[in-house]
Enzyme design. Structure first.
Site, mmCIF file in Angstrom:
data_model
loop_
_atom_site.group_PDB
_atom_site.id
_atom_site.type_symbol
_atom_site.label_atom_id
_atom_site.label_comp_id
_atom_site.label_asym_id
_atom_site.label_seq_id
_atom_site.Cartn_x
_atom_site.Cartn_y
_atom_site.Cartn_z
ATOM 1 N N GLN A 272 0.833 -1.203 0.000
ATOM 2 C CA GLN A 272 0.000 0.000 0.000
ATOM 3 C C GLN A 272 0.865 1.250 0.000
ATOM 4 O O GLN A 272 0.574 2.232 -0.666
ATOM 5 C CB GLN A 272 -0.866 -0.044 1.264
ATOM 6 C CG GLN A 272 -2.229 0.520 1.209
ATOM 7 C CD GLN A 272 -2.950 0.397 -0.100
ATOM 8 O OE1 GLN A 272 -3.307 1.418 -0.640
ATOM 9 N NE2 GLN A 272 -3.180 -0.784 -0.629
ATOM 10 N N HIS A 275 1.979 2.981 -3.206
ATOM 11 C CA HIS A 275 1.009 3.684 -4.054
ATOM 12 C C HIS A 275 1.363 5.149 -4.252
ATOM 13 O O HIS A 275 1.278 5.676 -5.359
ATOM 14 C CB HIS A 275 -0.389 3.615 -3.438
ATOM 15 C CG HIS A 275 -1.219 2.525 -4.031
ATOM 16 N ND1 HIS A 275 -1.506 2.465 -5.369
ATOM 17 C CD2 HIS A 275 -1.828 1.461 -3.484
ATOM 18 C CE1 HIS A 275 -2.241 1.402 -5.606
ATOM 19 N NE2 HIS A 275 -2.449 0.766 -4.483
ATOM 20 N N GLU A 341 -9.948 1.937 3.990
ATOM 21 C CA GLU A 341 -10.329 1.469 2.659
ATOM 22 C C GLU A 341 -10.089 -0.047 2.561
ATOM 23 O O GLU A 341 -10.945 -0.797 2.123
ATOM 24 C CB GLU A 341 -9.475 2.211 1.619
ATOM 25 C CG GLU A 341 -9.755 1.788 0.200
ATOM 26 C CD GLU A 341 -8.714 2.344 -0.784
ATOM 27 O OE1 GLU A 341 -7.636 2.792 -0.348
ATOM 28 O OE2 GLU A 341 -8.989 2.296 -1.997
ATOM 29 N N HIS A 342 -8.905 -0.465 2.997
ATOM 30 C CA HIS A 342 -8.579 -1.896 3.036
ATOM 31 C C HIS A 342 -8.303 -2.295 4.475
ATOM 32 O O HIS A 342 -7.538 -1.612 5.156
ATOM 33 C CB HIS A 342 -7.318 -2.203 2.230
ATOM 34 C CG HIS A 342 -7.377 -1.728 0.814
ATOM 35 N ND1 HIS A 342 -6.818 -0.546 0.414
ATOM 36 C CD2 HIS A 342 -7.928 -2.292 -0.291
ATOM 37 C CE1 HIS A 342 -7.011 -0.391 -0.887
ATOM 38 N NE2 HIS A 342 -7.698 -1.423 -1.347
ATOM 39 N N ASP A 375 -6.920 -6.445 -5.252
ATOM 40 C CA ASP A 375 -6.608 -5.336 -6.156
ATOM 41 C C ASP A 375 -6.725 -5.777 -7.614
ATOM 42 O O ASP A 375 -7.043 -4.969 -8.481
ATOM 43 C CB ASP A 375 -5.179 -4.832 -5.915
ATOM 44 C CG ASP A 375 -5.063 -4.045 -4.633
ATOM 45 O OD1 ASP A 375 -6.106 -3.592 -4.135
ATOM 46 O OD2 ASP A 375 -3.937 -3.891 -4.132
ATOM 47 N N HIS A 434 -54.602 15.704 -3.507
ATOM 48 C CA HIS A 434 -54.135 14.358 -3.135
ATOM 49 C C HIS A 434 -55.294 13.576 -2.498
ATOM 50 O O HIS A 434 -55.539 12.429 -2.817
ATOM 51 C CB HIS A 434 -53.001 14.434 -2.096
ATOM 52 C CG HIS A 434 -51.661 14.772 -2.676
ATOM 53 N ND1 HIS A 434 -51.384 15.969 -3.266
ATOM 54 C CD2 HIS A 434 -50.505 14.052 -2.728
ATOM 55 C CE1 HIS A 434 -50.125 15.981 -3.658
ATOM 56 N NE2 HIS A 434 -49.576 14.828 -3.348
#
Ligand code: NAD
Length: 448
Positions: A272, A275, A341-342, A375, A434
């Site tokens: 990670q 990245h 996120e992960h 991934d 209505h």
């Protein structure tokens, strides 16, 4: 040996038992993003020019940002020429395997049978799904080739039955697009590839140009220009376009206990960390001995030095931390608050802990499940909520490409059964028409 002299690549340690919850959450803050005002100042004129100027404006930005000055048309229409998909057998096999698994997993998310429920005798409520007709999928391309993102967005769009799939990705300086992305676009049945990136690509898909198809929804990750443009066009009612979710730099949180393998833990943190310098990795160490902690730290350092992207890793590790906690319950509380996120569970009986996960984009269970499988190839989607948005958003899934439409169908008895409640509430809200829409029918029934 020169590498031995290099600064140690070390995540800062925090002992969660020694500090307050507030102090801990401060330490776990994501690296701050550039002010959105500054980004918007750049993005708004770009969006505006493409909206007004169409292809010509789009091309001029591609010439400027991608340096692809030889490009004369911003769109590649399907069928894509074979020579643009010239790939090794190995890469084709890898894309095909991933394509099949992603397709299988997302096809299983289909709601085969429309919902139909009788809420009262004669009152039937239903729900059915329809694909979003035209979708625009942004595949980032600034710094890396990302065919996996093309698959993660394109396959569910194809499975959902979206009629027009438009892919956008910045071309290389020679005006070409990577063959992996063209092949992925071909596999998912994309109608075209927009050879543009950034805010200009988003604007082109949101408003349409002479050659870019206007879409109904834009999905996909990207840098801050892309994200700001997506947010902006989704707020413009004239564009009539929605987006998936706010995207930010990637992140991972690994929970490890004494059972974990230090080399595996380190490899997940690093996969990670490579990245980007703005990514964040967190290790929650559950009751780890000093020996185990040091073994992980040594692995992080030694594995990192052997990575081609070691400089990016260094930047990321600077604002990444190891948090020492006493119990698994403490770890789960911190993880749920962080909403990663992960989330990687490298702990004993990891599958039994999944019940305790409340906020996370995607969970990787046990030592044989590195995040990389998700991934690329396992089948789950990798387009996931970052920056704590896992508290309220899901990652991209089949549902991202469909609408749910509800319907009601009443018999005359059904209207008799529910009518008085409707008329009373309409009266309370002083919406007389209505109320009368029911009354007129009930009177008619009474006359029969
Ligand atoms: P990108 O395609 O998002 O952006 C490239 C574009 O940015 C260029 O085409 C250009 O138009 C625009 N741009 C660059 N500098 C600009 C400037 N000064 N002014 C205006 N526009 C400018 O590619 P990228 O930059 O490499 O970013 C990719 C991003 O996507 C990264 O942040 C990465 O973390 C993220 N990502 C996320 C996931 C995920 O699933 N969360 C997956 C892949 C990538």
């Amino acid at each position: 040996d020169q590498t031995k002299n290099e600064e140690r690549i070390l995540m800062q340690r925090i002992d969660a038992t020694a500090i307050s919850e507030e102090e801990l959450s401060k330490q776990l803050q994501r690296p701050s993003q550039k002010s959105s005002d500054a980004i918007l100042k750049i993005v708004l004129p770009i969006v505006d020019e493409v909206r007004k100027g169409g292809d010509k404006a789009l091309l001029s930005y591609t010439h400027k940002f991608e340096k692809a000055t030889s490009l004369t048309s911003p769109v590649l229409k399907a069928p894509f020429p074979k020579e643009l998909m010239d790939l090794s057998e190995e890469t084709i096999r890898a894309i095909d395997t991933s394509f099949n698994n992603i397709k299988t997993f997302h096809a299983a998310q289909r709601e085969e049978k429309p919902l139909s429920v009788e809420t009262m005798p004669g009152v039937v409520c239903g729900r059915f799904t329809r694909p979003i007709e035209r979708v625009g999928l942004y595949v980032p391309g600034g710094t890396a080739v990302l065919p996996s993102t093309a698959l993660m967005l394109g396959v569910p769009a194809m499975v959902a039955g979206c009629e027009k799939i438009v892919l956008a990705s910045p071309p290389r300086a020679d005006g070409s697009i990577s063959p992996e992305i063209v092949y992925a676009a071909h596999k998912v049945g994309a109608e075209s590839i927009v050879l543009a990136g950034g805010a200009q690509a988003v604007a082109a898909m949101a408003y349409g140009t002479e050659s870019v198809t206007k879409v109904d929804k834009i999905l996909g990750p990207g840098n801050q220009f892309v994200t700001a443009a997506k947010m902006h066009v989704s707020n413009d009612t004239n564009a009539g376009v929605s987006i998936d979710m706010p995207a930010g730099p990637s992140e991972v949180l690994v929970i490890a206990d004494e059972d974990s393998n230090p080399a595996f833990v380190a490899s997940d943190l690093l996969s990670q960390a490579e990245h980007g310098v703005d990514s964040q990795v967190i290790l929650l160490a559950v009751g780890l001995t000093e020996e185990k902690l040091q073994a992980i730290e040594t692995q992080v350092h030694e594995q990192a030095l052997r990575l081609p992207r070691v400089d990016i890793v260094r930047g990321c590790i600077k604002h990444s931390v190891t948090v020492q906690v006493k119990s698994l319950d403490d770890a789960m509380r911190i993880s749920n608050e962080y909403a990663p996120e992960h989330l990687i569970l490298q702990i004993k009986d990891a599958d039994k802990v999944v019940d305790k996960v409340m906020n996370a984009g995607s969970v990787f269970i046990g030592e044989w499940t590195p995040e990389s499988v998700g991934d690329y190839s396992a089948g789950v989607n990798h387009s996931l909520p970052t920056y704590g948005f896992a508290k309220q958003y899901s990652g991209v899934n089949l549902g991202s490409f469909v609408k749910h439409i509800t319907c009601s169908n009443l018999t005359s008895d059904g209207l008799r059964n529910v009518g008085s409640a409707v008329m009373q509430l309409a009266k309370v809200e002083q919406l007389e028409a209505h109320r009368r829409a029911v009354e007129i029918r009930l009177n008619y029934l009474d006359m029969k």
